[in-house]
Design a protein around this motif. Structure first.
Motif, PDB file in Angstrom:
ATOM      1  N   PHE A 146       4.828   8.647  -4.017  1.00 19.22           N
ATOM      2  CA  PHE A 146       5.112   7.242  -3.702  1.00 19.22           C
ATOM      3  C   PHE A 146       4.090   6.324  -4.373  1.00 19.22           C
ATOM      4  O   PHE A 146       2.916   6.662  -4.460  1.00 19.22           O
ATOM      5  CB  PHE A 146       5.054   7.009  -2.188  1.00 19.22           C
ATOM      6  N   GLY A 147       4.560   5.170  -4.811  1.00 20.43           N
ATOM      7  CA  GLY A 147       3.689   4.148  -5.365  1.00 20.43           C
ATOM      8  C   GLY A 147       3.884   2.843  -4.609  1.00 20.43           C
ATOM      9  O   GLY A 147       5.010   2.495  -4.243  1.00 20.43           O
ATOM     10  N   GLY A 174      -2.338  -3.360  -9.734  1.00 21.92           N
ATOM     11  CA  GLY A 174      -2.805  -2.059  -9.286  1.00 21.92           C
ATOM     12  C   GLY A 174      -1.729  -1.341  -8.492  1.00 21.92           C
ATOM     13  O   GLY A 174      -0.999  -1.954  -7.725  1.00 21.92           O
ATOM     14  N   VAL A 175      -1.637  -0.045  -8.683  1.00 18.98           N
ATOM     15  CA  VAL A 175      -0.669   0.783  -7.957  1.00 18.98           C
ATOM     16  C   VAL A 175      -1.449   1.769  -7.103  1.00 18.98           C
ATOM     17  O   VAL A 175      -2.304   2.489  -7.603  1.00 18.98           O
ATOM     18  CB  VAL A 175       0.250   1.567  -8.917  1.00 18.98           C
ATOM     19  N   ARG A 176      -1.151   1.782  -5.820  1.00 16.94           N
ATOM     20  CA  ARG A 176      -1.711   2.805  -4.935  1.00 16.94           C
ATOM     21  C   ARG A 176      -0.694   3.927  -4.848  1.00 16.94           C
ATOM     22  O   ARG A 176       0.490   3.681  -4.665  1.00 16.94           O
ATOM     23  CB  ARG A 176      -1.968   2.230  -3.543  1.00 16.94           C
ATOM     24  N   ARG A 177      -1.143   5.154  -4.977  1.00 13.04           N
ATOM     25  CA  ARG A 177      -0.239   6.299  -4.986  1.00 13.04           C
ATOM     26  C   ARG A 177      -0.519   7.198  -3.783  1.00 13.04           C
ATOM     27  O   ARG A 177      -1.678   7.400  -3.411  1.00 13.04           O
ATOM     28  CB  ARG A 177      -0.389   7.075  -6.282  1.00 13.04           C
ATOM     29  N   PHE A 178       0.564   7.717  -3.215  1.00 16.25           N
ATOM     30  CA  PHE A 178       0.472   8.558  -2.030  1.00 16.25           C
ATOM     31  C   PHE A 178       1.391   9.761  -2.182  1.00 16.25           C
ATOM     32  O   PHE A 178       2.454   9.662  -2.782  1.00 16.25           O
ATOM     33  CB  PHE A 178       0.867   7.761  -0.778  1.00 16.25           C
ATOM     34  N   LEU A 227       5.025  10.332   2.858  1.00 17.94           N
ATOM     35  CA  LEU A 227       5.491   9.085   3.447  1.00 17.94           C
ATOM     36  C   LEU A 227       4.571   8.590   4.563  1.00 17.94           C
ATOM     37  O   LEU A 227       4.349   7.382   4.710  1.00 17.94           O
ATOM     38  CB  LEU A 227       6.920   9.272   3.965  1.00 17.94           C
ATOM     39  N   GLN A 228       3.998   9.497   5.331  1.00 19.16           N
ATOM     40  CA  GLN A 228       3.105   9.098   6.415  1.00 19.16           C
ATOM     41  C   GLN A 228       1.888   8.341   5.893  1.00 19.16           C
ATOM     42  O   GLN A 228       1.372   7.439   6.558  1.00 19.16           O
ATOM     43  CB  GLN A 228       2.656  10.333   7.228  1.00 19.16           C
ATOM     44  N   GLN A 229       1.417   8.692   4.696  1.00 22.33           N
ATOM     45  CA  GLN A 229       0.294   7.980   4.084  1.00 22.33           C
ATOM     46  C   GLN A 229       0.687   6.550   3.722  1.00 22.33           C
ATOM     47  O   GLN A 229      -0.104   5.624   3.877  1.00 22.33           O
ATOM     48  CB  GLN A 229      -0.191   8.714   2.837  1.00 22.33           C
ATOM     49  N   VAL A 230       1.912   6.374   3.252  1.00 18.40           N
ATOM     50  CA  VAL A 230       2.414   5.034   2.920  1.00 18.40           C
ATOM     51  C   VAL A 230       2.473   4.186   4.182  1.00 18.40           C
ATOM     52  O   VAL A 230       2.012   3.041   4.193  1.00 18.40           O
ATOM     53  CB  VAL A 230       3.812   5.108   2.252  1.00 18.40           C
ATOM     54  N   ILE A 231       3.012   4.745   5.249  1.00 16.67           N
ATOM     55  CA  ILE A 231       3.126   4.016   6.513  1.00 16.67           C
ATOM     56  C   ILE A 231       1.738   3.623   7.023  1.00 16.67           C
ATOM     57  O   ILE A 231       1.525   2.476   7.438  1.00 16.67           O
ATOM     58  CB  ILE A 231       3.882   4.867   7.556  1.00 16.67           C
ATOM     59  N   ALA A 232       0.800   4.543   6.990  1.00 16.91           N
ATOM     60  CA  ALA A 232      -0.570   4.255   7.433  1.00 16.91           C
ATOM     61  C   ALA A 232      -1.182   3.138   6.589  1.00 16.91           C
ATOM     62  O   ALA A 232      -1.862   2.246   7.122  1.00 16.91           O
ATOM     63  CB  ALA A 232      -1.427   5.516   7.368  1.00 16.91           C
ATOM     64  N   ALA A 269      11.446  -0.614   5.768  1.00 22.11           N
ATOM     65  CA  ALA A 269      11.048   0.046   4.524  1.00 22.11           C
ATOM     66  C   ALA A 269      11.176   1.561   4.654  1.00 22.11           C
ATOM     67  O   ALA A 269      11.675   2.233   3.744  1.00 22.11           O
ATOM     68  CB  ALA A 269       9.618  -0.340   4.152  1.00 22.11           C
ATOM     69  N   LEU A 270      10.770   2.093   5.795  1.00 26.81           N
ATOM     70  CA  LEU A 270      10.859   3.527   6.045  1.00 26.81           C
ATOM     71  C   LEU A 270      12.308   4.003   5.955  1.00 26.81           C
ATOM     72  O   LEU A 270      12.600   5.030   5.332  1.00 26.81           O
ATOM     73  CB  LEU A 270      10.273   3.854   7.416  1.00 26.81           C
ATOM     74  N   HIS A 271      13.209   3.247   6.550  1.00 28.83           N
ATOM     75  CA  HIS A 271      14.630   3.587   6.513  1.00 28.83           C
ATOM     76  C   HIS A 271      15.135   3.663   5.065  1.00 28.83           C
ATOM     77  O   HIS A 271      15.858   4.591   4.689  1.00 28.83           O
ATOM     78  CB  HIS A 271      15.424   2.549   7.310  1.00 28.83           C
TER      79      HIS A 271
END
Length: 102
Positions: free
Chosen positions: A20-21, A37-41, A44-49, A64-66
């Motif tokens: 995920f970006g 800047g792009v944060r990469r994970f 999915l739980q890391q994105v939510i956090a 967004a999660l849906h």
């Protein structure tokens, strides 16, 4: 200073590396050839956090999660982030850097 913009979340479906970006695109005048800047994970739980750390509302995170679970990209519009958050969380871009310099 605060920036209003859209958080975009996309998925990389092939290859190795982060799945995920997350990008923050401020609603200020674009800079020719500018980059963000792009944060990469990896999960999915890391994105939510990360979205929670940014202060994104729970209902917007749920939407967004849906979209992400359905295999689509997601956008969260009208997010306001402080300059400090943009810098500390790796979301700085050419636009925000130029604005600070002026």
């Amino acid at each position: 200073m605060e920036y209003e913009g859209t958080i975009r979340i996309f998925q990389s479906l092939g290859g190795g590396g982060a799945r995920f970006g997350v990008v923050f695109s401020p609603y200020v005048q674009r800079v020719e050839g500018g980059t963000c800047g792009v944060r990469r994970f990896n999960v999915l739980q890391q994105v939510i956090a990360f979205l929670k750390i940014l202060g994104v509302r729970k209902d917007l995170i749920a939407t967004a999660l849906h979209q992400l679970v359905a295999g689509r990209s997601a956008e969260i519009p009208s997010v306001v982030l402080s300059e400090k958050v943009v810098q500390r969380r790796g979301l700085d871009c050419t636009v925000t850097e130029k604005r600070r310099e002026s």
